[in-house]
Scaffold this motif. Structure first.
Motif, PDB file in Angstrom:
ATOM      1  N   GLN A 279       1.864  13.315  -8.375  1.00 56.11           N
ATOM      2  CA  GLN A 279       1.178  14.883  -8.299  1.00 56.11           C
ATOM      3  C   GLN A 279       2.341  15.756  -7.766  1.00 56.11           C
ATOM      4  O   GLN A 279       2.318  16.671  -8.871  1.00 56.11           O
ATOM      5  CB  GLN A 279       0.140  13.822  -6.853  1.00 56.11           C
ATOM      6  CG  GLN A 279      -0.618  14.362  -6.615  1.00 56.11           C
ATOM      7  CD  GLN A 279      -1.534  13.914  -5.342  1.00 56.11           C
ATOM      8  OE1 GLN A 279      -0.443  14.215  -4.305  1.00 56.11           O
ATOM      9  NE2 GLN A 279      -2.743  14.298  -5.321  1.00 56.11           N
ATOM     10  N   GLU A 280       3.133  15.124  -7.684  1.00 52.50           N
ATOM     11  CA  GLU A 280       4.992  15.947  -6.981  1.00 52.50           C
ATOM     12  C   GLU A 280       5.007  16.275  -8.519  1.00 52.50           C
ATOM     13  O   GLU A 280       5.460  17.448  -8.898  1.00 52.50           O
ATOM     14  CB  GLU A 280       5.505  15.221  -6.390  1.00 52.50           C
ATOM     15  CG  GLU A 280       4.717  15.110  -5.078  1.00 52.50           C
ATOM     16  CD  GLU A 280       6.066  14.441  -3.974  1.00 52.50           C
ATOM     17  OE1 GLU A 280       6.992  13.976  -4.802  1.00 52.50           O
ATOM     18  OE2 GLU A 280       5.310  13.974  -3.043  1.00 52.50           O
ATOM     19  N   ASP A 281       5.390  15.663 -10.061  1.00 56.95           N
ATOM     20  CA  ASP A 281       6.016  15.821 -10.977  1.00 56.95           C
ATOM     21  C   ASP A 281       4.880  16.675 -11.129  1.00 56.95           C
ATOM     22  O   ASP A 281       5.872  17.938 -11.563  1.00 56.95           O
ATOM     23  CB  ASP A 281       6.198  14.775 -11.466  1.00 56.95           C
ATOM     24  CG  ASP A 281       7.092  13.513 -11.513  1.00 56.95           C
ATOM     25  OD1 ASP A 281       7.868  14.045 -10.287  1.00 56.95           O
ATOM     26  OD2 ASP A 281       7.220  12.462 -11.890  1.00 56.95           O
ATOM     27  N   GLN A 282       3.649  16.672 -11.448  1.00 57.61           N
ATOM     28  CA  GLN A 282       2.964  17.553 -12.137  1.00 57.61           C
ATOM     29  C   GLN A 282       2.829  19.599 -11.291  1.00 57.61           C
ATOM     30  O   GLN A 282       3.220  20.250 -12.088  1.00 57.61           O
ATOM     31  CB  GLN A 282       1.412  17.433 -11.554  1.00 57.61           C
ATOM     32  CG  GLN A 282       0.530  16.396 -12.625  1.00 57.61           C
ATOM     33  CD  GLN A 282      -0.758  16.154 -12.234  1.00 57.61           C
ATOM     34  OE1 GLN A 282      -1.026  15.726 -11.077  1.00 57.61           O
ATOM     35  NE2 GLN A 282      -0.698  15.325 -13.411  1.00 57.61           N
ATOM     36  N   THR A 283       3.005  19.316  -9.672  1.00 59.46           N
ATOM     37  CA  THR A 283       3.399  20.434  -9.138  1.00 59.46           C
ATOM     38  C   THR A 283       4.897  21.193  -9.255  1.00 59.46           C
ATOM     39  O   THR A 283       4.629  22.411  -9.717  1.00 59.46           O
ATOM     40  CB  THR A 283       3.394  20.120  -7.641  1.00 59.46           C
ATOM     41  OG1 THR A 283       2.125  19.587  -7.397  1.00 59.46           O
ATOM     42  CG2 THR A 283       3.530  21.147  -6.856  1.00 59.46           C
TER      43      THR A 283
ATOM     44  N   VAL B 186       9.649  24.148  -8.839  1.00 60.54           N
ATOM     45  CA  VAL B 186      10.088  23.382  -7.476  1.00 60.54           C
ATOM     46  C   VAL B 186       9.666  22.862  -6.962  1.00 60.54           C
ATOM     47  O   VAL B 186       8.307  22.291  -6.449  1.00 60.54           O
ATOM     48  CB  VAL B 186       9.788  24.856  -6.163  1.00 60.54           C
ATOM     49  CG1 VAL B 186      10.405  24.372  -5.137  1.00 60.54           C
ATOM     50  CG2 VAL B 186      10.222  26.300  -6.657  1.00 60.54           C
ATOM     51  N   ARG B 187      10.359  21.048  -6.207  1.00 64.31           N
ATOM     52  CA  ARG B 187       9.517  20.490  -5.935  1.00 64.31           C
ATOM     53  C   ARG B 187      10.509  20.878  -4.042  1.00 64.31           C
ATOM     54  O   ARG B 187      10.907  21.285  -3.949  1.00 64.31           O
ATOM     55  CB  ARG B 187      10.644  19.060  -5.931  1.00 64.31           C
ATOM     56  CG  ARG B 187      10.860  17.512  -5.350  1.00 64.31           C
ATOM     57  CD  ARG B 187      11.488  16.504  -5.974  1.00 64.31           C
ATOM     58  NE  ARG B 187      11.260  16.495  -7.357  1.00 64.31           N
ATOM     59  CZ  ARG B 187      10.058  15.753  -7.363  1.00 64.31           C
ATOM     60  NH1 ARG B 187       8.898  15.433  -6.851  1.00 64.31           N
ATOM     61  NH2 ARG B 187       9.852  15.673  -8.983  1.00 64.31           N
ATOM     62  N   HIS B 188       8.746  20.490  -3.030  1.00 62.06           N
ATOM     63  CA  HIS B 188       8.355  20.158  -2.120  1.00 62.06           C
ATOM     64  C   HIS B 188       8.674  19.088  -1.348  1.00 62.06           C
ATOM     65  O   HIS B 188       9.542  17.878  -2.051  1.00 62.06           O
ATOM     66  CB  HIS B 188       7.074  21.280  -1.740  1.00 62.06           C
ATOM     67  CG  HIS B 188       7.087  22.335  -2.753  1.00 62.06           C
ATOM     68  ND1 HIS B 188       7.488  23.897  -2.062  1.00 62.06           N
ATOM     69  CD2 HIS B 188       5.954  22.798  -3.875  1.00 62.06           C
ATOM     70  CE1 HIS B 188       7.164  24.511  -2.961  1.00 62.06           C
ATOM     71  NE2 HIS B 188       6.303  23.892  -3.708  1.00 62.06           N
ATOM     72  N   GLY B 189       7.864  19.477   0.097  1.00 61.45           N
ATOM     73  CA  GLY B 189       8.645  18.165   0.528  1.00 61.45           C
ATOM     74  C   GLY B 189       7.594  16.882   0.063  1.00 61.45           C
ATOM     75  O   GLY B 189       6.684  16.721  -0.156  1.00 61.45           O
ATOM     76  N   SER B 190       8.669  15.752  -0.319  1.00 59.92           N
ATOM     77  CA  SER B 190       8.355  14.533  -0.938  1.00 59.92           C
ATOM     78  C   SER B 190       7.676  13.436  -0.091  1.00 59.92           C
ATOM     79  O   SER B 190       7.867  13.129   0.606  1.00 59.92           O
ATOM     80  CB  SER B 190       9.487  14.461  -1.713  1.00 59.92           C
ATOM     81  OG  SER B 190       9.525  12.788  -2.242  1.00 59.92           O
ATOM     82  N   LYS B 191       6.147  13.689  -0.418  1.00 56.92           N
ATOM     83  CA  LYS B 191       5.094  12.430   0.318  1.00 56.92           C
ATOM     84  C   LYS B 191       5.208  11.172  -0.099  1.00 56.92           C
ATOM     85  O   LYS B 191       5.879  10.046   0.196  1.00 56.92           O
ATOM     86  CB  LYS B 191       4.022  12.625   0.227  1.00 56.92           C
ATOM     87  CG  LYS B 191       3.504  13.976   1.004  1.00 56.92           C
ATOM     88  CD  LYS B 191       1.681  13.446   1.671  1.00 56.92           C
ATOM     89  CE  LYS B 191       1.072  14.664   2.086  1.00 56.92           C
ATOM     90  NZ  LYS B 191      -0.436  14.236   2.183  1.00 56.92           N
ATOM     91  N   ALA B 192       6.126  11.488  -1.619  1.00 56.72           N
ATOM     92  CA  ALA B 192       6.904  10.093  -2.427  1.00 56.72           C
ATOM     93  C   ALA B 192       7.464   9.071  -1.687  1.00 56.72           C
ATOM     94  O   ALA B 192       7.620   8.151  -1.270  1.00 56.72           O
ATOM     95  CB  ALA B 192       6.751  10.395  -4.103  1.00 56.72           C
TER      96      ALA B 192
ATOM     97  N   ALA C 201       3.500   6.344  -5.387  1.00 55.17           N
ATOM     98  CA  ALA C 201       4.053   6.473  -6.793  1.00 55.17           C
ATOM     99  C   ALA C 201       2.788   7.353  -7.142  1.00 55.17           C
ATOM    100  O   ALA C 201       2.754   8.093  -8.198  1.00 55.17           O
ATOM    101  CB  ALA C 201       3.457   4.318  -7.896  1.00 55.17           C
ATOM    102  N   PHE C 202       1.494   7.407  -6.697  1.00 54.55           N
ATOM    103  CA  PHE C 202       0.620   8.741  -6.415  1.00 54.55           C
ATOM    104  C   PHE C 202       1.114   9.808  -6.422  1.00 54.55           C
ATOM    105  O   PHE C 202       0.853  10.540  -7.204  1.00 54.55           O
ATOM    106  CB  PHE C 202      -0.880   8.371  -5.564  1.00 54.55           C
ATOM    107  CG  PHE C 202      -1.831   9.427  -5.944  1.00 54.55           C
ATOM    108  CD1 PHE C 202      -2.064   9.430  -6.521  1.00 54.55           C
ATOM    109  CD2 PHE C 202      -1.262   9.914  -4.040  1.00 54.55           C
ATOM    110  CE1 PHE C 202      -3.459  10.347  -6.026  1.00 54.55           C
ATOM    111  CE2 PHE C 202      -2.293  11.476  -4.285  1.00 54.55           C
ATOM    112  CZ  PHE C 202      -3.562  10.865  -5.574  1.00 54.55           C
TER     113      PHE C 202
ATOM    114  N   ALA D 240       0.375  -1.115   0.055  1.00 57.37           N
ATOM    115  CA  ALA D 240      -0.174   0.018   0.137  1.00 57.37           C
ATOM    116  C   ALA D 240       1.052   1.056   0.047  1.00 57.37           C
ATOM    117  O   ALA D 240       0.848   2.468  -0.762  1.00 57.37           O
ATOM    118  CB  ALA D 240      -1.017  -0.419   1.064  1.00 57.37           C
ATOM    119  N   CYS D 241       2.182   1.493   1.256  1.00 57.05           N
ATOM    120  CA  CYS D 241       2.996   2.505   0.778  1.00 57.05           C
ATOM    121  C   CYS D 241       3.428   2.297  -0.623  1.00 57.05           C
ATOM    122  O   CYS D 241       3.676   3.336  -1.315  1.00 57.05           O
ATOM    123  CB  CYS D 241       4.048   2.551   2.127  1.00 57.05           C
ATOM    124  SG  CYS D 241       3.402   2.604   3.493  1.00 57.05           S
TER     125      CYS D 241
END
Length: 218
Positions: A158-162, A168-174, A153-154, A147-148
């Motif tokens: 999202q981060e690539d789109q942002t 700017v790449r913010h804190g990475s949940k990925a 991947a999800f 699940a993680c």
């Protein structure tokens, strides 16, 4: 334990906003149960009734592509048990009606009892499971790891789109979920070879694990 309890335990480990990621915890629980089943399948003992022919239909718990015949006892109920040599039967024998247990020379008379032990996937539904309690933690870790990694991947998408929008790449949940997923998987997978060795030893080295299975609920 039931699917509901497994779902809750995995959700606590994942601790994520699952709705935004459209994450199905159940899918990962069932996949983990399948991985476990390959290494420690459920043993099912069924009495088949002779038809007077040289092959018999397999029990309802038989899953094509997954199940194996572990033992055939005939005549059934003797002391000690009269286990047939694997050289005396073969399985599966396919007919238009499905898969069967076939005998090479023996023909059990009509009404005779043939006791068969097969391997089958573990069952998981909302109320109960056949997964052994002593290994629930391993199954929960497997599901949480999967699940993680799905969440990683999800969020990576999202981060690539942002980043494409503001540069700017913010804190990475990925990155966070990828790290957690790998850690859960590593813990669980370290326990799985031991489970497989235990299963083979318990069965006298005769168990084989084969095929795919994607429907563990009844």
């Amino acid at each position: 334990m039931s699917l509901a309890v497994l779902r809750a335990r995995v959700a606590r480990l994942v601790a994520a906003e699952r709705a935004s990621a459209d994450l199905s915890i159940d899918e990962h629980v069932l996949d983990a149960a399948l991985v476990f089943s390959r290494r420690r399948p459920r043993r099912v003992v069924v009495d088949l009734v002779g038809t007077g022919g040289w092959y018999l239909p397999l029990p309802a718990d038989w899953v094509p592509g997954f199940s194996d015949v572990l033992e055939v006892e005939y005549p059934a109920g003797q002391r000690p048990p009269a286990a047939l040599s694997p050289r005396e039967w073969w399985c599966p024998y396919g007919t238009p009606d499905g898969e069967h247990l076939a005998f090479k020379e023996l023909t059990p008379p009509a009404g005779a009892t043939v006791r068969v032990t097969i391997s089958a996937p573990h069952l998981v539904d909302e109320d109960a499971t056949t997964l052994p309690q002593s290994h629930w933690d391993t199954i929960v870790k497997l599901a949480a790891g999967s699940a993680c990694l799905a969440l990683a991947a999800f969020y990576s998408h999202q981060e690539d789109q942002t980043m494409a929008l503001d540069g700017v790449r913010h804190g990475s949940k990925a990155g966070e979920f990828q790290s957690r997923g790998k850690a859960f998987r590593a813990e669980a997978e370290a326990e799985l070879p031991e489970l497989e060795a235990q299963a083979v030893t318990a069965a006298g080295g005769e168990v084989s694990f084969a095929g795919e299975m994607h429907f563990l609920t009844h």
